[in-house]
Design a protein around this motif. Structure first.
Motif, PDB file in Angstrom:
ATOM      1  N   LYS A  63       6.811  10.184  20.561  1.00 37.73           N
ATOM      2  CA  LYS A  63       6.436   9.840  19.196  1.00 37.73           C
ATOM      3  C   LYS A  63       7.652   9.417  18.378  1.00 37.73           C
ATOM      4  CE  LYS A  63       2.248  12.642  18.537  1.00 37.73           C
ATOM      5  NZ  LYS A  63       1.433  11.623  17.874  1.00 37.73           N
ATOM      6  N   ALA A  64       8.759  10.129  18.559  1.00 35.29           N
ATOM      7  CA  ALA A  64       9.967   9.845  17.785  1.00 35.29           C
ATOM      8  C   ALA A  64      10.453   8.417  18.028  1.00 35.29           C
ATOM      9  CB  ALA A  64      11.066  10.843  18.149  1.00 35.29           C
ATOM     10  N   ARG A  65      10.422   7.960  19.279  1.00 33.35           N
ATOM     11  CA  ARG A  65      10.870   6.594  19.581  1.00 33.35           C
ATOM     12  C   ARG A  65       9.982   5.570  18.885  1.00 33.35           C
ATOM     13  NH1 ARG A  65      12.106   8.911  24.332  1.00 33.35           N
ATOM     14  NH2 ARG A  65      10.069   8.566  25.258  1.00 33.35           N
ATOM     15  N   HIS A  66       8.669   5.766  18.951  1.00 34.58           N
ATOM     16  CA  HIS A  66       7.751   4.787  18.372  1.00 34.58           C
ATOM     17  C   HIS A  66       7.838   4.759  16.847  1.00 34.58           C
ATOM     18  CE1 HIS A  66       6.178   4.718  22.454  1.00 34.58           C
ATOM     19  NE2 HIS A  66       5.493   3.635  22.137  1.00 34.58           N
ATOM     20  N   ILE A  67       8.000   5.921  16.223  1.00 37.79           N
ATOM     21  CA  ILE A  67       8.164   5.964  14.772  1.00 37.79           C
ATOM     22  C   ILE A  67       9.456   5.259  14.370  1.00 37.79           C
ATOM     23  CG2 ILE A  67       8.579   7.496  12.799  1.00 37.79           C
ATOM     24  CD1 ILE A  67       6.767   9.546  14.241  1.00 37.79           C
ATOM     25  N   ALA A  68      10.536   5.535  15.093  1.00 38.75           N
ATOM     26  CA  ALA A  68      11.837   4.936  14.770  1.00 38.75           C
ATOM     27  C   ALA A  68      11.793   3.418  14.896  1.00 38.75           C
ATOM     28  CB  ALA A  68      12.911   5.513  15.682  1.00 38.75           C
ATOM     29  N   ILE A  69      11.141   2.915  15.932  1.00 39.09           N
ATOM     30  CA  ILE A  69      11.044   1.465  16.127  1.00 39.09           C
ATOM     31  C   ILE A  69      10.221   0.836  15.021  1.00 39.09           C
ATOM     32  CG2 ILE A  69      10.095  -0.344  17.612  1.00 39.09           C
ATOM     33  CD1 ILE A  69      10.745   1.529  19.999  1.00 39.09           C
ATOM     34  N   ARG A  70       9.066   1.436  14.721  1.00 37.90           N
ATOM     35  CA  ARG A  70       8.182   0.870  13.711  1.00 37.90           C
ATOM     36  C   ARG A  70       8.867   0.764  12.350  1.00 37.90           C
ATOM     37  NH1 ARG A  70       4.334   4.755  13.133  1.00 37.90           N
ATOM     38  NH2 ARG A  70       5.400   5.488  11.276  1.00 37.90           N
ATOM     39  N   GLU A  71       9.554   1.818  11.939  1.00 33.57           N
ATOM     40  CA  GLU A  71      10.165   1.818  10.612  1.00 33.57           C
ATOM     41  C   GLU A  71      11.435   0.977  10.567  1.00 33.57           C
ATOM     42  OE1 GLU A  71      10.319   5.370   8.432  1.00 33.57           O
ATOM     43  OE2 GLU A  71       8.377   6.098   9.123  1.00 33.57           O
ATOM     44  N   ALA A  72      12.156   0.885  11.692  1.00 33.64           N
ATOM     45  CA  ALA A  72      13.383   0.086  11.713  1.00 33.64           C
ATOM     46  C   ALA A  72      13.097  -1.402  11.616  1.00 33.64           C
ATOM     47  CB  ALA A  72      14.168   0.375  12.992  1.00 33.64           C
ATOM     48  N   ALA A  73      11.876  -1.799  11.978  1.00 31.56           N
ATOM     49  CA  ALA A  73      11.533  -3.228  11.975  1.00 31.56           C
ATOM     50  C   ALA A  73      11.699  -3.852  10.591  1.00 31.56           C
ATOM     51  CB  ALA A  73      10.096  -3.419  12.468  1.00 31.56           C
ATOM     52  N   SER A  74      11.687  -3.030   9.531  1.00 32.59           N
ATOM     53  CA  SER A  74      11.783  -3.561   8.179  1.00 32.59           C
ATOM     54  C   SER A  74      13.205  -3.923   7.774  1.00 32.59           C
ATOM     55  CB  SER A  74      11.225  -2.540   7.175  1.00 32.59           C
ATOM     56  OG  SER A  74      12.029  -1.363   7.156  1.00 32.59           O
ATOM     57  N   PHE A  75      14.213  -3.432   8.525  1.00 34.29           N
ATOM     58  CA  PHE A  75      15.592  -3.692   8.089  1.00 34.29           C
ATOM     59  C   PHE A  75      16.568  -4.037   9.215  1.00 34.29           C
ATOM     60  CE2 PHE A  75      15.801   0.744   9.342  1.00 34.29           C
ATOM     61  CZ  PHE A  75      17.067   0.875   9.883  1.00 34.29           C
ATOM     62  N   ILE A  76      16.184  -3.876  10.467  1.00 35.95           N
ATOM     63  CA  ILE A  76      17.134  -3.936  11.570  1.00 35.95           C
ATOM     64  C   ILE A  76      17.689  -5.343  11.814  1.00 35.95           C
ATOM     65  CG2 ILE A  76      15.526  -4.380  13.477  1.00 35.95           C
ATOM     66  CD1 ILE A  76      18.087  -1.615  13.693  1.00 35.95           C
ATOM     67  N   LYS A  77      16.903  -6.375  11.501  1.00 36.27           N
ATOM     68  CA  LYS A  77      17.303  -7.774  11.706  1.00 36.27           C
ATOM     69  C   LYS A  77      17.727  -7.997  13.146  1.00 36.27           C
ATOM     70  CE  LYS A  77      18.461  -8.445   6.855  1.00 36.27           C
ATOM     71  NZ  LYS A  77      19.497  -8.826   5.862  1.00 36.27           N
ATOM     72  N   ASP A  78      18.952  -8.473  13.362  1.00 32.90           N
ATOM     73  CA  ASP A  78      19.393  -8.803  14.722  1.00 32.90           C
ATOM     74  C   ASP A  78      20.210  -7.691  15.368  1.00 32.90           C
ATOM     75  OD1 ASP A  78      18.196 -11.318  14.575  1.00 32.90           O
ATOM     76  OD2 ASP A  78      19.969 -12.190  13.609  1.00 32.90           O
ATOM     77  N   SER A  79      20.341  -6.541  14.691  1.00 32.42           N
ATOM     78  CA  SER A  79      21.125  -5.439  15.241  1.00 32.42           C
ATOM     79  C   SER A  79      20.366  -4.743  16.372  1.00 32.42           C
ATOM     80  CB  SER A  79      21.448  -4.419  14.145  1.00 32.42           C
ATOM     81  OG  SER A  79      22.156  -5.019  13.081  1.00 32.42           O
ATOM     82  N   LEU A  80      21.088  -3.944  17.129  1.00 38.38           N
ATOM     83  CA  LEU A  80      20.470  -3.138  18.175  1.00 38.38           C
ATOM     84  C   LEU A  80      20.001  -1.810  17.582  1.00 38.38           C
ATOM     85  CD1 LEU A  80      23.032  -3.637  21.099  1.00 38.38           C
ATOM     86  CD2 LEU A  80      20.871  -4.845  20.736  1.00 38.38           C
ATOM     87  N   LEU A  81      19.017  -1.195  18.229  1.00 38.26           N
ATOM     88  CA  LEU A  81      18.524   0.113  17.827  1.00 38.26           C
ATOM     89  C   LEU A  81      18.679   1.067  19.008  1.00 38.26           C
ATOM     90  CD1 LEU A  81      17.127   1.912  15.717  1.00 38.26           C
ATOM     91  CD2 LEU A  81      14.924   1.188  16.691  1.00 38.26           C
ATOM     92  N   PHE A  82      19.494   2.113  18.824  1.00 38.92           N
ATOM     93  CA  PHE A  82      19.709   3.125  19.850  1.00 38.92           C
ATOM     94  C   PHE A  82      18.679   4.234  19.672  1.00 38.92           C
ATOM     95  CE2 PHE A  82      23.459   0.773  20.319  1.00 38.92           C
ATOM     96  CZ  PHE A  82      24.216   1.224  21.386  1.00 38.92           C
ATOM     97  N   LEU A  83      17.966   4.556  20.752  1.00 42.93           N
ATOM     98  CA  LEU A  83      16.884   5.542  20.724  1.00 42.93           C
ATOM     99  C   LEU A  83      17.176   6.672  21.701  1.00 42.93           C
ATOM    100  CD1 LEU A  83      14.047   2.903  20.998  1.00 42.93           C
ATOM    101  CD2 LEU A  83      14.538   4.229  18.928  1.00 42.93           C
ATOM    102  N   ASN A  84      17.105   7.904  21.224  1.00 43.13           N
ATOM    103  CA  ASN A  84      17.337   9.037  22.101  1.00 43.13           C
ATOM    104  C   ASN A  84      16.186   9.198  23.082  1.00 43.13           C
ATOM    105  OD1 ASN A  84      19.865  10.520  21.120  1.00 43.13           O
ATOM    106  ND2 ASN A  84      18.753  10.123  19.232  1.00 43.13           N
ATOM    107  N   CYS A  85      16.520   9.677  24.271  1.00 40.82           N
ATOM    108  CA  CYS A  85      15.504   9.841  25.313  1.00 40.82           C
ATOM    109  C   CYS A  85      15.786  11.121  26.087  1.00 40.82           C
ATOM    110  CB  CYS A  85      15.525   8.644  26.263  1.00 40.82           C
ATOM    111  SG  CYS A  85      14.356   8.797  27.627  1.00 40.82           S
ATOM    112  N   HIS A  86      14.795  11.989  26.133  1.00 39.29           N
ATOM    113  CA  HIS A  86      14.889  13.208  26.932  1.00 39.29           C
ATOM    114  C   HIS A  86      14.800  12.825  28.405  1.00 39.29           C
ATOM    115  CE1 HIS A  86      14.186  17.270  28.346  1.00 39.29           C
ATOM    116  NE2 HIS A  86      14.333  17.728  27.120  1.00 39.29           N
ATOM    117  N   ALA A  87      15.641  13.414  29.215  1.00 37.57           N
ATOM    118  CA  ALA A  87      15.654  13.087  30.645  1.00 37.57           C
ATOM    119  C   ALA A  87      14.298  13.322  31.298  1.00 37.57           C
ATOM    120  CB  ALA A  87      16.729  13.900  31.366  1.00 37.57           C
ATOM    121  N   LEU A  88      13.560  14.345  30.842  1.00 41.29           N
ATOM    122  CA  LEU A  88      12.235  14.614  31.410  1.00 41.29           C
ATOM    123  C   LEU A  88      11.281  13.456  31.153  1.00 41.29           C
ATOM    124  CD1 LEU A  88      11.800  18.362  30.349  1.00 41.29           C
ATOM    125  CD2 LEU A  88      12.211  17.498  32.664  1.00 41.29           C
ATOM    126  N   SER A  89      11.367  12.871  29.953  1.00 39.56           N
ATOM    127  CA  SER A  89      10.500  11.739  29.623  1.00 39.56           C
ATOM    128  C   SER A  89      10.796  10.550  30.519  1.00 39.56           C
ATOM    129  CB  SER A  89      10.689  11.343  28.154  1.00 39.56           C
ATOM    130  OG  SER A  89      10.326  12.386  27.286  1.00 39.56           O
TER     131      SER A  89
END
Length: 235
Positions: A63-89
């Motif tokens: 859920k955290a990854r999807h929320i972060a991506i959705r909200e970042a779309a409003s300002f991220i422009k051409d920058s990269l977005l780093f997303l944390n990932c649990h090894a189990l996932s």
């Protein structure tokens, strides 16, 4: 945390700038981390939110990854977005539901794999990473130098970025030994063709010495504090 506390928790991401140290006024990327607000008004850090059984950890991670991506779309422009990932996932292939429906192109996403979680099945991680990389996603190894860090993991996962843990950069402007450690990491990263990102930069002198030693990217309070956007999402 008991199960009832999950009801009505307001999830929201924080974003922090990652910059090229030679161009610190320009945003190279942002890292997203998750926070929560309980119905009582109490704010919950990731260490509390993830104090769950493995299945719930993976669900929150997803859920955290999807929320972060959705909200970042409003300002991220051409920058990269780093997303944390649990090894189990990652081992379970529980990363994205449908990459074609993400609000940002997968080419702008960097999956951060933390080294503070023991990785027991490297082969399954490699298979999942290969599939995501074929779609254009990049990979970062987070918290390098803390937790269960090992150089063999760099060889096994072949990350695009290594994020040096703040414990390594904390004294780089105060200790000759710390400088030598950074020098060794720069030489190693150059040999294996991986970009370094120094975390925890809180002073100008740290930034200047890291730049002098050849570290390309940096992150920390001196370069920009984490910030939240107005929108939130119910868990």
């Amino acid at each position: 945390m008991n199960g009832n506390l999950w009801n009505g928790i307001e999830l929201f991401p924080l974003y922090q700038r990652i910059v090229r140290l030679t161009q610190s006024s320009t945003d190279f990327a942002y890292e997203a981390t998750i926070r929560g607000k309980a119905a009582s008004g109490k704010y919950l850090l990731p260490s509390v939110l993830f104090r769950q059984a493995q299945g719930k950890q993976m669900l929150l991670d997803y859920k955290a990854r999807h929320i972060a991506i959705r909200e970042a779309a409003s300002f991220i422009k051409d920058s990269l977005l780093f997303l944390n990932c649990h090894a189990l996932s990652l081992q379970a292939g529980f990363i994205f539901e449908d990459v074609t429906k993400l609000e940002l192109p997968i080419q702008q996403l960097v999956l951060e794999i933390t080294e503070q979680t023991r990785i027991d099945n490297v082969e399954s991680l490699k298979q999942e990473l290969t599939a995501l990389r074929e779609l254009g996603m990049k990979v970062a190894l987070d918290d390098f130098g803390a937790g269960f860090s090992n150089f063999w993991l760099v060889e096994a996962l072949e990350p695009d970025y290594i994020k040096l843990d703040r414990s390594i950069t904390a004294n780089v402007d105060l200790s000759d030994q710390a400088r030598r450690v950074i020098e060794g990491m720069v030489a190693f990263a150059d040999k294996v063709k991986i970009q370094l990102i120094a975390e925890g930069i809180e002073r100008e002198t740290q930034r200047d010495i890291l730049l002098e030693l050849g570290v390309t990217y940096g992150q920390g309070f001196f370069l920009g504090h984490p910030f939240a956007l107005p929108k939130t999402q119910q868990l």
